[in-house]
Design a protein around this motif. Structure first.
Motif, PDB file in Angstrom:
ATOM      1  N   MET A   1       0.864   2.716   8.744  1.00 54.57           N
ATOM      2  CA  MET A   1       1.447   1.557   9.936  1.00 54.57           C
ATOM      3  C   MET A   1       0.542   1.917  11.080  1.00 54.57           C
ATOM      4  SD  MET A   1       5.172   2.703  11.177  1.00 54.57           S
ATOM      5  CE  MET A   1       4.777   4.338  11.390  1.00 54.57           C
ATOM      6  N   VAL A   2       0.529   0.876  11.229  1.00 53.86           N
ATOM      7  CA  VAL A   2      -0.473   0.904  13.792  1.00 53.86           C
ATOM      8  C   VAL A   2       0.350   0.904  13.984  1.00 53.86           C
ATOM      9  CG1 VAL A   2      -2.167   0.309  14.532  1.00 53.86           C
ATOM     10  CG2 VAL A   2      -2.899   0.547  12.127  1.00 53.86           C
ATOM     11  N   VAL A   3       0.755   1.393  15.208  1.00 54.42           N
ATOM     12  CA  VAL A   3       1.982   1.608  16.786  1.00 54.42           C
ATOM     13  C   VAL A   3       0.753   1.396  17.593  1.00 54.42           C
ATOM     14  CG1 VAL A   3       3.725   3.088  17.603  1.00 54.42           C
ATOM     15  CG2 VAL A   3       3.234   3.848  15.150  1.00 54.42           C
ATOM     16  N   HIS A   4       1.826  -0.044  18.023  1.00 49.86           N
ATOM     17  CA  HIS A   4       0.597  -0.218  19.563  1.00 49.86           C
ATOM     18  C   HIS A   4       1.746  -0.521  20.145  1.00 49.86           C
ATOM     19  CE1 HIS A   4      -2.368  -2.116  17.761  1.00 49.86           C
ATOM     20  NE2 HIS A   4      -1.882  -2.159  16.678  1.00 49.86           N
ATOM     21  N   ILE A  90      -3.261   4.946  15.950  1.00 46.28           N
ATOM     22  CA  ILE A  90      -2.439   6.445  14.661  1.00 46.28           C
ATOM     23  C   ILE A  90      -3.089   5.299  13.856  1.00 46.28           C
ATOM     24  CG2 ILE A  90      -0.469   6.024  14.649  1.00 46.28           C
ATOM     25  CD1 ILE A  90       0.475   6.030  17.725  1.00 46.28           C
ATOM     26  N   VAL A  91      -3.039   6.369  12.925  1.00 46.42           N
ATOM     27  CA  VAL A  91      -3.189   6.235  11.111  1.00 46.42           C
ATOM     28  C   VAL A  91      -1.335   6.646  10.550  1.00 46.42           C
ATOM     29  CG1 VAL A  91      -5.605   5.840  11.078  1.00 46.42           C
ATOM     30  CG2 VAL A  91      -4.476   7.824  10.451  1.00 46.42           C
ATOM     31  N   ALA A  97      -9.141   5.687   9.581  1.00 45.16           N
ATOM     32  CA  ALA A  97      -9.745   5.546  10.438  1.00 45.16           C
ATOM     33  C   ALA A  97      -8.941   4.477  10.987  1.00 45.16           C
ATOM     34  CB  ALA A  97     -11.424   5.381   9.925  1.00 45.16           C
ATOM     35  N   PRO A  98      -8.378   4.201  12.241  1.00 46.14           N
ATOM     36  CA  PRO A  98      -7.700   3.443  13.090  1.00 46.14           C
ATOM     37  C   PRO A  98      -8.669   1.796  12.962  1.00 46.14           C
ATOM     38  CG  PRO A  98      -7.921   5.465  14.790  1.00 46.14           C
ATOM     39  CD  PRO A  98      -9.001   5.000  13.555  1.00 46.14           C
ATOM     40  N   VAL A  99      -7.756   1.086  12.440  1.00 43.79           N
ATOM     41  CA  VAL A  99      -8.213   0.147  12.023  1.00 43.79           C
ATOM     42  C   VAL A  99      -8.573  -1.085  13.607  1.00 43.79           C
ATOM     43  CG1 VAL A  99      -7.394  -3.192  11.074  1.00 43.79           C
ATOM     44  CG2 VAL A  99      -6.812  -0.661  10.292  1.00 43.79           C
ATOM     45  N   ALA A 100     -10.004  -1.914  13.740  1.00 45.96           N
ATOM     46  CA  ALA A 100      -9.648  -1.955  14.894  1.00 45.96           C
ATOM     47  C   ALA A 100      -9.045  -3.600  15.466  1.00 45.96           C
ATOM     48  CB  ALA A 100     -11.482  -3.015  14.528  1.00 45.96           C
ATOM     49  N   ALA A 101      -8.842  -3.385  16.730  1.00 50.26           N
ATOM     50  CA  ALA A 101      -7.595  -4.869  17.310  1.00 50.26           C
ATOM     51  C   ALA A 101      -8.605  -6.494  16.753  1.00 50.26           C
ATOM     52  CB  ALA A 101      -8.278  -4.683  18.647  1.00 50.26           C
ATOM     53  N   GLY A 102      -9.723  -6.743  16.536  1.00 51.29           N
ATOM     54  CA  GLY A 102     -10.222  -7.458  15.881  1.00 51.29           C
ATOM     55  C   GLY A 102      -9.544  -7.720  14.040  1.00 51.29           C
ATOM     56  N   GLN A 103      -9.512  -6.913  14.148  1.00 52.39           N
ATOM     57  CA  GLN A 103      -9.521  -6.031  12.057  1.00 52.39           C
ATOM     58  C   GLN A 103      -7.893  -6.605  11.621  1.00 52.39           C
ATOM     59  OE1 GLN A 103     -12.194  -3.308  11.176  1.00 52.39           O
ATOM     60  NE2 GLN A 103     -13.948  -4.497  11.963  1.00 52.39           N
TER      61      GLN A 103
END
Length: 104
Positions: A1-4, A90-91, A97-103
């Motif tokens: 889960m990535v939180v923005h 956030i991971v 490693a966090p996922v890059a915004a474009g990925q």
């Protein structure tokens, strides 16, 4: 889960908390990477701790500690620590490693 979160969320949360604890605002603070921003700051025991935020996007740039009075560490105005936040995310688990915004 990535939180923005929105760009200003850290500043919005930090500013009232800092003000309640006797904080102040530094209108032109500089982080360890040389980026200018606005800081919420708190002075305690002769040191001012600053959380530095980007002026336009309000993202956290870094933090620094500055002497406000002469002591064993140096003269007033001396920066005794400085940190630049280059990236954050956030991971789900430690070590990921966090996922890059474009990925995403």
């Amino acid at each position: 889960m990535v939180v923005h979160h929105g760009a200003g969320s850290r500043l919005i949360l930090a500013y009232p908390a800092w003000r309640l604890q006797g904080g102040d605002v530094v209108s032109d603070a500089v982080d360890a990477a040389g980026r200018n921003g606005v800081a919420v700051a708190r002075t305690h025991d002769g040191e001012r701790t600053e959380w530095i935020f980007d002026k336009s996007a309000a993202g956290l740039l870094g933090e620094r500690t500055v002497l406000v009075e002469d002591n064993a560490w140096g003269k007033a105005g001396t920066v005794v620590s400085s940190v630049a936040v280059i990236d954050s995310g956030i991971v789900d688990e430690a070590g990921q490693a966090p996922v890059a915004a474009g990925q995403r």
